[in-house]
Design a protein around this motif. Structure first.
Motif, short mmCIF file in Angstrom:
data_model
loop_
_atom_site.label_atom_id
_atom_site.label_comp_id
_atom_site.label_asym_id
_atom_site.label_seq_id
_atom_site.Cartn_x
_atom_site.Cartn_y
_atom_site.Cartn_z
N PHE A 13 0.99 -1.03 0.09
CA PHE A 13 0.05 0.13 0.01
C PHE A 13 0.79 1.41 -0.08
CE2 PHE A 13 -3.49 -2.89 1.47
CZ PHE A 13 -4.36 -2.67 0.48
N CYS A 14 1.95 1.26 0.66
CA CYS A 14 2.87 2.50 0.65
C CYS A 14 3.62 2.63 -0.58
CB CYS A 14 3.67 2.33 1.74
SG CYS A 14 3.35 2.24 3.31
N SER A 15 3.81 1.59 -1.30
CA SER A 15 4.27 1.64 -2.84
C SER A 15 3.24 2.12 -3.64
CB SER A 15 4.83 0.23 -3.08
OG SER A 15 5.02 0.27 -4.39
N VAL A 16 2.01 1.71 -3.43
CA VAL A 16 1.05 2.12 -4.32
C VAL A 16 0.63 3.77 -4.28
CG1 VAL A 16 -1.38 2.15 -5.00
CG2 VAL A 16 -0.30 -0.17 -4.83
N TYR A 17 0.79 3.87 -2.99
CA TYR A 17 0.73 5.54 -2.61
C TYR A 17 1.83 6.31 -3.37
CZ TYR A 17 -0.10 9.69 0.08
OH TYR A 17 -0.52 11.08 0.33
N ALA A 18 2.87 5.90 -2.92
CA ALA A 18 4.24 6.47 -3.68
C ALA A 18 4.18 6.49 -5.25
CB ALA A 18 5.50 5.98 -3.21
N LYS A 19 3.77 5.39 -5.74
CA LYS A 19 3.46 5.47 -7.48
C LYS A 19 2.44 6.15 -7.74
CE LYS A 19 4.28 1.02 -9.19
NZ LYS A 19 4.22 -0.24 -9.37
N THR A 20 1.40 6.32 -7.18
CA THR A 20 0.28 7.29 -7.47
C THR A 20 0.68 8.58 -7.31
OG1 THR A 20 -1.23 5.72 -6.69
CG2 THR A 20 -1.95 7.72 -6.95
#
Length: 144
Positions: A13-20
């Motif tokens: 979820f942290c990765s998805v947030y950063a990528k977004t």
């Protein structure tokens, strides 16, 4: 069956947030996760720092909501509906969505049923009962 660890879920979820935030390309599952992230701006700080996320504990007894569990449940329900497993969940969630005029609200009510099913399964030491889960979601759809 894929069984990610708590750290794996938090990193995801942290990765998805950063990528977004950075406009990077997302995989299909990341797109779904990012849509639910967007629905919960109150959790964005929790996803902004992966190192802190790996360390943080959420005390349910103190009223703290675990945003990683919450979004995991949104993601689980989305996936269940996409493949209609357990069979009938798609129709039950669609009915609930129509009655509430909100997919988000329908998911939150379905989460109550999903959580109850998992808790009862773990307590009894038997597999989750999909029929009871779907019946619970259907009951939510028929009450005002």
């Amino acid at each position: 069956m894929f069984t990610p660890s708590q750290a794996d879920v938090r990193r995801f979820f942290c990765s998805v947030y950063a990528k977004t935030l950075s406009g990077q390309a997302l995989t299909a599952i990341e797109i779904i996760a990012s849509q639910w992230l967007a629905e919960h701006p109150e959790y964005h700080a929790d996803f902004a720092d992966a190192d802190a996320a790996l360390e943080k504990m959420y005390d349910v007894e103190a009223g703290a909501t675990n945003p990683f569990l919450h979004l995991s449940m949104h993601l689980s329900i989305s996936e269940q509906c996409s493949i209609d497993q357990p069979r009938g969940i798609r129709q039950a969630v669609e009915l609930l969505t129509a009655r509430r005029d909100s997919l988000h609200q329908a998911h939150h009510e379905a989460m109550e049923c999903l959580g109850q099913m998992v808790w009862e399964s773990q307590r009894a030491g038997r597999p989750p009962d999909g029929d009871t889960y779907i019946a619970c979601v259907q009951r939510h759809a028929t009450r005002d």
